[in-house]
Design an enzyme around this catalytic site. Structure first.
Site, PDB file in Angstrom:
ATOM      1  N   ARG A  55       0.820  -1.216   0.000  1.00 32.69           N
ATOM      2  CA  ARG A  55       0.000   0.000   0.000  1.00 32.69           C
ATOM      3  C   ARG A  55       0.852   1.264   0.000  1.00 32.69           C
ATOM      4  NH1 ARG A  55      -4.978  -2.055   3.817  1.00 32.69           N
ATOM      5  NH2 ARG A  55      -6.186  -2.807   2.062  1.00 32.69           N
ATOM      6  N   LYS A 108     -20.502 -13.070   2.672  1.00 31.47           N
ATOM      7  CA  LYS A 108     -21.885 -12.592   2.806  1.00 31.47           C
ATOM      8  C   LYS A 108     -22.560 -12.175   1.508  1.00 31.47           C
ATOM      9  CE  LYS A 108     -22.285  -9.757   6.465  1.00 31.47           C
ATOM     10  NZ  LYS A 108     -21.569  -8.755   7.206  1.00 31.47           N
ATOM     11  N   GLY A 149      -8.793  -7.001  -1.683  1.00 34.04           N
ATOM     12  CA  GLY A 149      -8.979  -7.847  -0.504  1.00 34.04           C
ATOM     13  C   GLY A 149      -8.463  -9.265  -0.647  1.00 34.04           C
ATOM     14  N   GLY A 164     -13.882  -3.309  -0.787  1.00 38.60           N
ATOM     15  CA  GLY A 164     -15.203  -2.683  -0.643  1.00 38.60           C
ATOM     16  C   GLY A 164     -15.386  -1.556  -1.641  1.00 38.60           C
TER      17      GLY A 164
HETATM   18  P1  AMP Z   1     -15.764 -11.224   2.098  1.00 41.51           P
HETATM   19  O1  AMP Z   1     -15.108 -10.246   3.014  1.00 41.51           O
HETATM   20  O2  AMP Z   1     -17.257 -11.153   2.098  1.00 41.51           O
HETATM   21  O3  AMP Z   1     -15.168 -11.214   0.706  1.00 41.51           O
HETATM   22  O4  AMP Z   1     -15.475 -12.667   2.709  1.00 41.51           O
HETATM   23  C1  AMP Z   1     -14.196 -13.203   2.810  1.00 41.51           C
HETATM   24  C2  AMP Z   1     -14.255 -14.330   3.773  1.00 41.51           C
HETATM   25  O5  AMP Z   1     -15.205 -15.272   3.329  1.00 41.51           O
HETATM   26  C3  AMP Z   1     -12.958 -15.086   3.908  1.00 41.51           C
HETATM   27  O6  AMP Z   1     -12.430 -14.850   5.175  1.00 41.51           O
HETATM   28  C4  AMP Z   1     -13.371 -16.554   3.726  1.00 41.51           C
HETATM   29  O7  AMP Z   1     -12.817 -17.402   4.695  1.00 41.51           O
HETATM   30  C5  AMP Z   1     -14.876 -16.493   3.908  1.00 41.51           C
HETATM   31  N1  AMP Z   1     -15.527 -17.619   3.240  1.00 41.51           N
HETATM   32  C6  AMP Z   1     -15.440 -17.998   1.975  1.00 41.51           C
HETATM   33  N2  AMP Z   1     -16.122 -19.139   1.762  1.00 41.51           N
HETATM   34  C7  AMP Z   1     -16.652 -19.503   2.937  1.00 41.51           C
HETATM   35  C8  AMP Z   1     -17.449 -20.591   3.376  1.00 41.51           C
HETATM   36  N3  AMP Z   1     -17.800 -21.540   2.523  1.00 41.51           N
HETATM   37  N4  AMP Z   1     -17.819 -20.630   4.671  1.00 41.51           N
HETATM   38  C9  AMP Z   1     -17.424 -19.671   5.519  1.00 41.51           C
HETATM   39  N5  AMP Z   1     -16.674 -18.613   5.172  1.00 41.51           N
HETATM   40  C10 AMP Z   1     -16.289 -18.528   3.901  1.00 41.51           C
END
Ligand code: AMP
Length: 397
Positions: free
Chosen positions: A40, A201, A354, A377
């Site tokens: 960064r 999510k 990310g 984000g």
């Molecule tokens: P995000 O910040 O929404 O992009 O989510 C990233 C996170 O999603 C990472 O830390 C992953 O470990 C988690 N993730 C991805 N697939 C799964 C899953 N099948 N179950 C639980 N967490 C997950």
């Protein structure tokens, strides 16, 4: 780009001027406060060097971590000043505050081409509150404002949005490049354009899915968010991540895609585990019938093949979010396989920051990607809305 970048400002008007540059120096630190990755800091070097070269007095501002609105020595930017000084091979004046009389006096001593880094903006709660008085104080240090912090540009914070009310505001090179690449995805993508979306999510991604639905040919969904989609089709998802209140939205998205003739691919098979841990027992099951007591952790081999088969035909790909719990080696296969596969394709590949950015780096294919966004984000919100609060406030061309 419709916004002015610093190289749209005549060089003479930068000479001798105090330029306040919002950067994203939110670097990862280990417990002994060593910087574990300085990407960064490096990302803003072109903007900083350009301003030094033009004879500006460069005043850098950033946040680091989450000090919750009060000073906390763990989150001091002092270590960043040291690293920046090494990278620039030049002295960087570090000031132990970001507003106040002392800061003002020190900034006044800067000469042409000098660089100062102010202390963590988030030591003041006013930063996140976009407090006008705080923004005015920051602005009073300078003649010109530059935003080079793309990853913070979706935040309506004082140093991102507030200051631009008081100073002529321009994009730095990092922000300008992000705007160019991401706008081109929205305005003139080479077709077929496909999006891979993963991560934990659904709720974080509804906006972007809805907007991309008017732009892409295919959306491939994996990771934690896929289970809410599977559930919306009446499938059994065992103990996998589920956002109950998003089942209806997921169903609507799938129906809408069908109406619009957009392909949405969901996993065919899933690697499930009996607990959320690296040493869990695991097995591969049908995505339509995941057993009770087991949770989805990664996409299975059939899904990897399905995704590869589809992506092979793409001319443009945007990827945000891991396809499994990739932090655990045992469940990183889906994410790593797709990352490596993108490295082999002759397509425009844009990685939305990310975790997906770390996945392509880990897979050793970072240099094969067209663009790796510095903002997770922020890139999602840009693709949803076509702009961001911290970009809107910049001068129009
Ligand atoms: P995000 O910040 O929404 O992009 O989510 C990233 C996170 O999603 C990472 O830390 C992953 O470990 C988690 N993730 C991805 N697939 C799964 C899953 N099948 N179950 C639980 N967490 C997950």
């Amino acid at each position: 780009m419709k916004k002015k970048c610093i190289n749209d400002v005549p060089g003479e008007s930068l000479k001798g001027k105090r330029v306040l540059v919002r950067v994203d120096f939110n670097v990862p630190l280990d417990k002994d406060r060593n910087i574990t990755d300085d990407a960064r800091i490096r990302a803003s070097l072109p903007t900083i060097k350009y301003l030094i070269d033009k004879g500006s007095k460069v005043i850098l501002i950033s946040h680091l971590g989450r000090p919750e609105g009060k000073p906390n020595p763990h989150f001091s930017l002092d270590v960043v000043a040291e690293r920046l000084s090494k990278l620039l091979d030049k002295e960087v004046m570090f000031l132990p505050d970001c507003i106040g009389r002392e800061v003002k006096e020190k900034v006044e001593t800067l000469k042409e081409g000098d660089v100062a880094l102010l202390e963590n903006l988030r030591f003041y709660k006013e930063e996140k509150e976009n407090d006008e008085g705080f923004a005015k104080e920051l602005a009073s240090l300078a003649d010109i404002y530059v935003n080079d912090a793309f990853a913070a540009s979706h935040r309506k914070h004082a140093s991102v949005v507030g200051v631009a009310k008081f100073l002529p505001a321009y994009a730095g090179f990092l922000v300008a490049k992000e705007i160019d690449v991401l706008s081109s995805l929205l305005e003139s993508p080479k077709m077929p354009f496909m999006a891979i979306l993963g991560g934990a999510k659904v709720s974080d991604k509804i906006g972007v899915i809805k907007n991309l639905m008017n732009k892409v040919t295919t959306i491939l969904i994996g990771g934690g968010m896929s289970y809410t989609f599977l559930k919306s089709q009446g499938y059994e998802i065992g103990d996998s991540l589920l956002e109950e209140d998003k089942i209806e939205v997921a169903k609507e998205i799938l129906l809408d895609a069908e109406k619009k003739g957009i392909k949405i691919l969901l996993p065919l098979d899933i690697v499930v585990a009996n607990k959320f841990a690296e040493d869990a027992d695991s097995r591969i099951v049908d995505a339509k019938n995941m057993p009770e007591g087991w949770m989805g952790m990664d996409i299975g081999p059939k899904t990897i093949e399905l995704f590869k088969g589809e992506l092979k035909g793409a001319k443009t790909i945007f990827w945000n979010g891991p396809l499994g719990v990739f932090e655990m080696e045992k469940f990183s296969n889906g994410t790593n396989s797709i990352a490596r596969f993108l490295g082999e394709l002759d397509a425009i590949t844009v990685i939305g920051g990310g975790d997906s950015a770390s996945a392509v780096r880990k897979a050793g294919v970072a240099d094969k990607m067209t663009h790796i966004s510095t903002g997770g984000g922020a890139s999602l919100e840009f693709l949803e809305k076509g702009t961001l609060p911290g970009i809107e406030v910049l001068e129009d061309k």
